[in-house]
Enzyme design. Structure first.
Site, PDB file in Angstrom:
ATOM      1  CG  ASP A  62      -5.838  -5.382  -2.833  1.00 15.42           C
ATOM      2  OD1 ASP A  62      -6.850  -4.658  -2.825  1.00 15.42           O
ATOM      3  OD2 ASP A  62      -4.690  -4.965  -2.668  1.00 15.42           O
TER       4      ASP A  62
ATOM      5  CG  HIS B  46      -5.312  -3.452   0.432  1.00 15.43           C
ATOM      6  ND1 HIS B  46      -4.591  -3.143  -0.714  1.00 15.43           N
ATOM      7  CD2 HIS B  46      -5.080  -2.425   1.306  1.00 15.43           C
ATOM      8  CE1 HIS B  46      -3.962  -1.991  -0.537  1.00 15.43           C
ATOM      9  NE2 HIS B  46      -4.232  -1.534   0.675  1.00 15.43           N
TER      10      HIS B  46
ATOM     11  CG  ASP C 294      -2.060   1.021   1.130  1.00 14.04           C
ATOM     12  OD1 ASP C 294      -3.044   0.818   0.402  1.00 14.04           O
ATOM     13  OD2 ASP C 294      -1.913   2.045   1.807  1.00 14.04           O
ATOM     14  CD1 TRP C 295      -1.405   5.428   0.906  1.00 14.20           C
ATOM     15  CD2 TRP C 295       0.410   6.576   0.309  1.00 14.20           C
ATOM     16  NE1 TRP C 295      -1.815   6.456   0.113  1.00 14.20           N
ATOM     17  CE2 TRP C 295      -0.726   7.191  -0.270  1.00 14.20           C
ATOM     18  CE3 TRP C 295       1.668   7.130   0.059  1.00 14.20           C
ATOM     19  CZ2 TRP C 295      -0.632   8.323  -1.071  1.00 14.20           C
ATOM     20  CZ3 TRP C 295       1.760   8.257  -0.746  1.00 14.20           C
ATOM     21  CH2 TRP C 295       0.616   8.843  -1.302  1.00 14.20           C
TER      22      TRP C 295
ATOM     23  CD1 TRP D 188      -8.535   3.776  -1.059  1.00 13.19           C
ATOM     24  CD2 TRP D 188     -10.028   3.369   0.541  1.00 13.19           C
ATOM     25  NE1 TRP D 188      -7.952   4.080   0.144  1.00 13.19           N
ATOM     26  CE2 TRP D 188      -8.840   3.838   1.141  1.00 13.19           C
ATOM     27  CE3 TRP D 188     -11.110   3.044   1.350  1.00 13.19           C
ATOM     28  CZ2 TRP D 188      -8.706   3.997   2.513  1.00 13.19           C
ATOM     29  CZ3 TRP D 188     -10.988   3.200   2.725  1.00 13.19           C
ATOM     30  CH2 TRP D 188      -9.802   3.670   3.301  1.00 13.19           C
TER      31      TRP D 188
END
Length: 298
Positions: free
Chosen positions: A250, A279, A124-125, A164
């Site tokens: 995901d 995810h 993710d980030w 999202w």
């Protein structure tokens, strides 16, 4: 830099399930003086480093199933919380959250800790930021363990991400624990509480609100130029060892995004597919960590 920030009370982190790691704090990070950053630092200081970077809206707790595997292999684990998340301070104004504010804080952290022989572990980030950094420190990074993430290069990431992004925009005070439970049904109540712990109320959620809006979905957004250079680095200059795992369930950064990333990264082998993994694939992370350690020969 004077930034008004909130600090989650320590008692919110008491008795976290399966989390025995003592907190460490830096409050004099160059360029970020006065903001306190939390990090985990376990294992021998002279061993290969697994630098574990969380994403949105999680924190270092996300790696609790992988950290023991890395430590058992004799390695060092360093897992910071980005500003706005976990036990780190949380800037109060949404506009304080920018791509380079966070990227530069990560660079300052790596330099402050003088990390070497680093395996970047990201999702993710953790990847949206982390994958942009090794090009600046090619001598420090030797390995990559990448999961359900990407590089923001100004392209539409697809309907899953946009849904999202729209959800956060229209529900700015959503419950983080509830979101984690929906995305990761294998969590129990104690684990859900651990993900909710950093956010006593919505005023602490600036980072949670802002991160989806910072993903570079159009060419004119901050960070696109940086990430295009990073993409070139991974494609042409990366010479380290790589391992990829994909949480196949995901809907945001699943198989299509990860297959594209695999093609981008020079020498990236066939990914490990976690069929039930969502995810936040670190929640299925023990076998991923074991496979990566084996692949890296550690």
């Amino acid at each position: 830099m004077t930034i008004k920030a909130l600090r989650t009370p320590e008692e919110r982190f008491a008795n976290l399930k399966d989390w025995k790691y003592a907190p460490n704090y830096i409050d004099d990070l160059p360029g970020y003086e006065g903001l306190r950053m939390h990090y985990v630092d376990e294992g021998p200081k002279d061993a290969p480093v697994f630098l574990c970077l969380h994403g949105e809206p999680s924190w270092a707790y996300l790696y609790r199933k992988m950290i023991p595997v890395f430590l058992e292999a004799g390695c060092r684990v360093v897992a910071p919380d980005f500003f706005g998340f976990g036990r780190s301070d949380k800037p109060a104004k949404d506009e304080d959250y920018t791509f380079h504010f966070h990227r530069n804080s990560l660079k300052a952290f790596i330099e402050y800790m003088d990390l070497k022989d680093v395996c970047l572990v990201c999702q993710d980030w953790g990847g949206l930021l982390g994958l942009s950094v090794p090009m600046d420190y090619p001598d420090r990074f030797t390995r990559l363990l990448v999961m359900n993430t990407g590089l923001g290069v100004g392209k539409d990431p697809g309907p899953g991400f946009m849904a999202w992004r729209d959800y956060v925009a229209t529900n700015p005070e959503f419950n983080v624990g509830d979101l984690m439970m929906r995305a990761t049904p294998i969590l129990d109540e104690d684990e859900v509480a651990a993900y909710q712990a950093p956010f006593p109320d919505p005023s602490y959620m600036g980072g949670v609100r802002r991160f989806p809006m910072l993903v570079q979905i159009s060419p004119d957004m901050e960070g696109v130029d940086t990430n295009l250079k990073a993409a070139q680095f991974w494609n042409q200059d990366w010479s380290g060892d790589s391992f990829m795992a994909i949480g196949m369930q995901d809907p945001v950064l699943g198989p299509p995004a990860m297959r594209a990333l695999q093609k981008l990264i020079k020498g990236c082998p066939e990914p490990m597919e976690i069929e039930d993994g969502g995810h936040f694939v670190q929640e299925w992370g023990e076998p991923i960590a074991k496979a990566a350690v084996k692949k890296f020969g550690l």
